[in-house]
Design an enzyme around this catalytic site. Sequence first.
Site, mmCIF file in Angstrom:
data_model
loop_
_atom_site.group_PDB
_atom_site.id
_atom_site.type_symbol
_atom_site.label_atom_id
_atom_site.label_comp_id
_atom_site.label_asym_id
_atom_site.label_seq_id
_atom_site.Cartn_x
_atom_site.Cartn_y
_atom_site.Cartn_z
ATOM 1 N NE ARG A 51 45.429 112.123 61.073
ATOM 2 C CZ ARG A 51 44.118 112.349 61.194
ATOM 3 N NH1 ARG A 51 43.280 111.847 60.322
ATOM 4 N NH2 ARG A 51 43.656 113.066 62.196
ATOM 5 C CE LYS A 77 42.833 109.723 66.323
ATOM 6 N NZ LYS A 77 42.567 111.168 66.111
#
Length: 426
Positions: free
Chosen positions: A405, A22
């Site tokens: 997330r 990420k």
Amino acid sequence: MDRIRIRGGARLKGEISISGAKNAALPLMAACLLSDAPLTLTNVPKLADVQSMAELLRQLGVAVDWTPGTALGEGGRYVLTAASLSGTTADYDIVRKMRASFLVAGPLVARAGQAKVSLPGGCAIGARPVDLHLKALEALGAAVQLEEGYVIVRAPKGLKGARIAFPFVSAGATENALMAASLAKGETVIENAAREPEIVDLGDCLIAMGAKISGLGTSRVTIEGVDTLHAAEHAVLPDRIETGTYAFAAAVAGGEIELSGTRADLIGSIIPLLQAVGTEVQETNRGLKVHRNGVRPNSVDVETEPFPGFPTDLQAQFMALMATASGTSHIKETIFENRFMHVPELKRMGADIKVEGDMAIVTGVERLKGAPVMATDLRASSSLVLAGLAAEGETIVNRVYHLDRGFERLEEKLRRVGADIERQNA
């Protein structure tokens, strides 16, 4: 709102495929703003933050073409084309959700001469000001002002190469400076640059696009600005935080798992730590094999540091491991001032933890007890899941939208290696 239910006690065995990082994917996506030619990114994880960045880029006029991966842990493919920008404003509604949105500031002002970006949000783990980002852009010749919660950056005549000396290491500020300097006139030298693998990954992508950069992976990076960047294709590197998290999961629960699609050098500081705890780590031709038998982990002291030191993004997960270790460990947090919010939740599960300023003193207990707990941020969420793997009875982790997330289908990856875990609709 979803929650995750875990019944502890199951040993782990099998393979977990590590997703793309990420923290690499987000700046790489922002880099598409530097060129009117397509940037193709592969091994992109399917995460809420990635989707938020894609939505922000669409609002700026970027054509976003996404092809999902076909297997769990297999990244998707993004083709990002910023042929023409429809605007240079990053609105509050998206930036408040994700701090990495601020990474569009450097590319926008470098290419379009201006950017208007909301002050960022994200996890509530400390102030994390953007001062260093702005000082870097000012050093490159941009004018900066604050207006009604927005940062307005202007350089109508373009940016100019400069010496940027950061007073302390900042990954985000290094990334913004690196992207902005790629199109600046002349040479830029970044002193005290961040050395994380994600910084190197961004630099490698920029080089593939035609940037002239040297010194990646060191604290002194030199960029010779070019007039334009061109099309390129780049694969996002494996997620070192996910790698470390699942390695700690094996240490917490016991058993043996192979982490495929990752590399030992990404978690260099973690491997000796795992070995000191009593966990075996072995490189394979597919990644890493992690094994711990039923003996309680050993207590080990640790201090968070910028790369190549122990990462703050693994501090909460390591604390979950130390909660059942034999002896007392001292965990010092030097990066963020408010990153012990998971402590009260671990204590609800029977952990013996005392916080003294930036130090958590963890005295291991024989066994944690399952309990309902509340996730406070992304990495704290995963620490509570890990604690649940080692706890007697049932643990319910609420507010798991934080997990989404940064972890791609965490509960499914753990279930495939034997964990008794499921996602529920609360």
